[in-house]
Design a protein around this motif. Sequence first.
Motif, PDB file in Angstrom:
ATOM      1  N   GLY A 288      -1.611   9.770  -3.737  1.00  0.00           N
ATOM      2  CA  GLY A 288      -0.727   9.135  -4.492  1.00  0.00           C
ATOM      3  C   GLY A 288      -1.137   9.071  -5.924  1.00  0.00           C
ATOM      4  O   GLY A 288      -2.479   9.527  -6.252  1.00  0.00           O
ATOM      5  N   GLU A 289      -0.613   8.340  -6.706  1.00  0.00           N
ATOM      6  CA  GLU A 289      -0.860   8.035  -8.090  1.00  0.00           C
ATOM      7  C   GLU A 289      -1.054   6.669  -8.421  1.00  0.00           C
ATOM      8  O   GLU A 289       0.201   5.915  -8.405  1.00  0.00           O
ATOM      9  N   ASN A 290      -2.146   6.198  -8.768  1.00  0.00           N
ATOM     10  CA  ASN A 290      -2.123   4.576  -8.992  1.00  0.00           C
ATOM     11  C   ASN A 290      -1.532   4.118 -10.097  1.00  0.00           C
ATOM     12  O   ASN A 290      -1.415   4.962 -11.111  1.00  0.00           O
ATOM     13  N   TRP A 291      -1.008   2.917 -10.153  1.00  0.00           N
ATOM     14  CA  TRP A 291      -0.351   2.418 -11.298  1.00  0.00           C
ATOM     15  C   TRP A 291      -1.324   2.176 -12.429  1.00  0.00           C
ATOM     16  O   TRP A 291      -2.630   1.725 -12.055  1.00  0.00           O
ATOM     17  N   VAL A 292      -0.839   1.519 -13.589  1.00  0.00           N
ATOM     18  CA  VAL A 292      -1.681   1.078 -14.583  1.00  0.00           C
ATOM     19  C   VAL A 292      -1.697  -0.544 -14.283  1.00  0.00           C
ATOM     20  O   VAL A 292      -0.653  -1.123 -13.783  1.00  0.00           O
TER      21      VAL A 292
ATOM     22  N   GLY B 106       0.667  -1.189  -0.001  1.00  0.00           N
ATOM     23  CA  GLY B 106      -0.001  -0.104  -0.014  1.00  0.00           C
ATOM     24  C   GLY B 106       0.842   1.301   0.096  1.00  0.00           C
ATOM     25  O   GLY B 106       0.502   2.254   0.517  1.00  0.00           O
ATOM     26  N   VAL B 107       2.131   1.304  -0.504  1.00  0.00           N
ATOM     27  CA  VAL B 107       2.891   2.279  -0.485  1.00  0.00           C
ATOM     28  C   VAL B 107       3.182   2.852  -1.891  1.00  0.00           C
ATOM     29  O   VAL B 107       3.402   3.882  -2.030  1.00  0.00           O
ATOM     30  N   PHE B 108       3.390   2.017  -2.822  1.00  0.00           N
ATOM     31  CA  PHE B 108       4.266   2.194  -4.340  1.00  0.00           C
ATOM     32  C   PHE B 108       3.313   3.327  -5.106  1.00  0.00           C
ATOM     33  O   PHE B 108       3.932   3.931  -5.858  1.00  0.00           O
ATOM     34  N   HIS B 109       2.056   3.622  -4.774  1.00  0.00           N
ATOM     35  CA  HIS B 109       1.435   4.702  -5.651  1.00  0.00           C
ATOM     36  C   HIS B 109       1.877   5.988  -5.133  1.00  0.00           C
ATOM     37  O   HIS B 109       1.675   6.954  -5.814  1.00  0.00           O
ATOM     38  N   HIS B 110       2.785   5.913  -4.138  1.00  0.00           N
ATOM     39  CA  HIS B 110       3.491   7.485  -3.876  1.00  0.00           C
ATOM     40  C   HIS B 110       4.581   7.734  -4.593  1.00  0.00           C
ATOM     41  O   HIS B 110       5.231   8.628  -4.682  1.00  0.00           O
ATOM     42  N   ILE B 111       5.108   6.551  -5.300  1.00  0.00           N
ATOM     43  CA  ILE B 111       6.484   6.785  -6.108  1.00  0.00           C
ATOM     44  C   ILE B 111       5.870   7.556  -7.481  1.00  0.00           C
ATOM     45  O   ILE B 111       5.060   7.115  -8.017  1.00  0.00           O
ATOM     46  N   LEU B 112       6.592   8.660  -7.747  1.00  0.00           N
ATOM     47  CA  LEU B 112       6.118   9.592  -8.857  1.00  0.00           C
ATOM     48  C   LEU B 112       6.544   8.706 -10.253  1.00  0.00           C
ATOM     49  O   LEU B 112       7.426   7.815 -10.125  1.00  0.00           O
ATOM     50  N   PRO B 113       5.454   8.739 -11.191  1.00  0.00           N
ATOM     51  CA  PRO B 113       5.866   7.878 -12.198  1.00  0.00           C
ATOM     52  C   PRO B 113       7.137   7.898 -13.034  1.00  0.00           C
ATOM     53  O   PRO B 113       7.644   7.041 -13.421  1.00  0.00           O
ATOM     54  N   GLU B 114       7.564   9.178 -12.906  1.00  0.00           N
ATOM     55  CA  GLU B 114       9.078   9.246 -13.606  1.00  0.00           C
ATOM     56  C   GLU B 114       9.986   8.649 -12.894  1.00  0.00           C
ATOM     57  O   GLU B 114      11.027   8.747 -13.349  1.00  0.00           O
ATOM     58  N   LEU B 115       9.829   8.312 -11.553  1.00  0.00           N
ATOM     59  CA  LEU B 115      10.906   7.815 -10.735  1.00  0.00           C
ATOM     60  C   LEU B 115      10.807   6.122 -10.617  1.00  0.00           C
ATOM     61  O   LEU B 115      11.774   5.676 -10.081  1.00  0.00           O
ATOM     62  N   ARG B 116       9.721   5.523 -10.959  1.00  0.00           N
ATOM     63  CA  ARG B 116       9.430   4.214 -10.787  1.00  0.00           C
ATOM     64  C   ARG B 116      10.498   3.275 -11.325  1.00  0.00           C
ATOM     65  O   ARG B 116      10.986   2.487 -10.510  1.00  0.00           O
ATOM     66  N   ARG B 117      10.998   3.576 -12.514  1.00  0.00           N
ATOM     67  CA  ARG B 117      11.919   2.425 -13.144  1.00  0.00           C
ATOM     68  C   ARG B 117      13.132   2.774 -12.311  1.00  0.00           C
ATOM     69  O   ARG B 117      13.950   1.922 -12.160  1.00  0.00           O
ATOM     70  N   GLU B 118      13.438   3.928 -12.076  1.00  0.00           N
ATOM     71  CA  GLU B 118      14.849   4.009 -11.294  1.00  0.00           C
ATOM     72  C   GLU B 118      14.798   3.390  -9.908  1.00  0.00           C
ATOM     73  O   GLU B 118      15.923   2.699  -9.573  1.00  0.00           O
ATOM     74  N   ILE B 119      13.822   3.425  -9.180  1.00  0.00           N
ATOM     75  CA  ILE B 119      13.624   3.100  -7.902  1.00  0.00           C
ATOM     76  C   ILE B 119      13.670   1.516  -7.880  1.00  0.00           C
ATOM     77  O   ILE B 119      14.256   0.778  -7.078  1.00  0.00           O
TER      78      ILE B 119
END
Length: 282
Positions: free
Chosen positions: A225-229, A178-191
């Motif tokens: 947060g911003e939900n994933w696809v 219940g946390v990863f929707h806080h990762i900004l889309p532009e940072l997801r791949r790097e993280i």
Amino acid sequence: MELRLAENIARFRKSRGYTQEELAKRLSISSQAVSKWENAQSLPDISLLPALAGLLETDIDTLMGYIPKKKAVTPYEERYKIEEYYWGTMPGEMCLELLRRCYPTRPLRLLEVGCGEGKDAVFFARNGYQVTAFDVTESGIEKAKRLADIHQVEVNFFRADLHDYRLDEEFDVIYSSGVFHHILPELRREIMENYIAHTAPGGMHAINVFVEKPFIPVPPDSDGGENWVSGELFTYYRDWLLEECRETVFDCRSGGIGHKHCMDTVFARKLPENGGKENGGF
């Protein structure tokens, strides 16, 4: 601190589109100086920090790896200040699933990303894992430490923002719920690549993310947060063994009002090069 500062300078520079030469020119220094900063061979002069932070569109605290106490980055900072535990103290269902898949016949190094008030991290510690856990909320970390004291277990709790914090040591298990929707889309791949690179061969990721669905309204206690696809999470594990990946719609009453969520969940194992399991098949 030097390593964290070096990593942050390089990461923010690249994300802002600067080469080392361009950043150096704007600061009126040599490109060799920037290279030494990013390789942790030297530190920027203190007089350059304001200009450096400005060019990288951040602040000095973030650049250095600190989170100012006055910086409220999530509504949970206030929600966790109540006496009782906002999410309760019982572990989530994913904890039991992970325990079955990665039973710690030896001490397994487990990292929880976004531990909140610590209920899952404490559960893992009580079951024999060597647990490290972080959260962005100061109030959450304080309650997590109290919960660990109550159960007389040792957990390395610390405060960090997942947007800025990067792993520099290896873990056997990385867990987050219940946390990863806080990762900004532009940072997801790097993280995600950072987490994958710092997972031991034979290790596992147990992660879920909220998924956007047009037929599910925004929940009443949305935390911004911003939900994933749908299916996006699974694509990061194309080279891993997907022991389970699923998508579920479920009812929730967080905030006291009934609503629904859609969530993707993955249990993925990083197989060693020979395709078998290492370290006793954990």
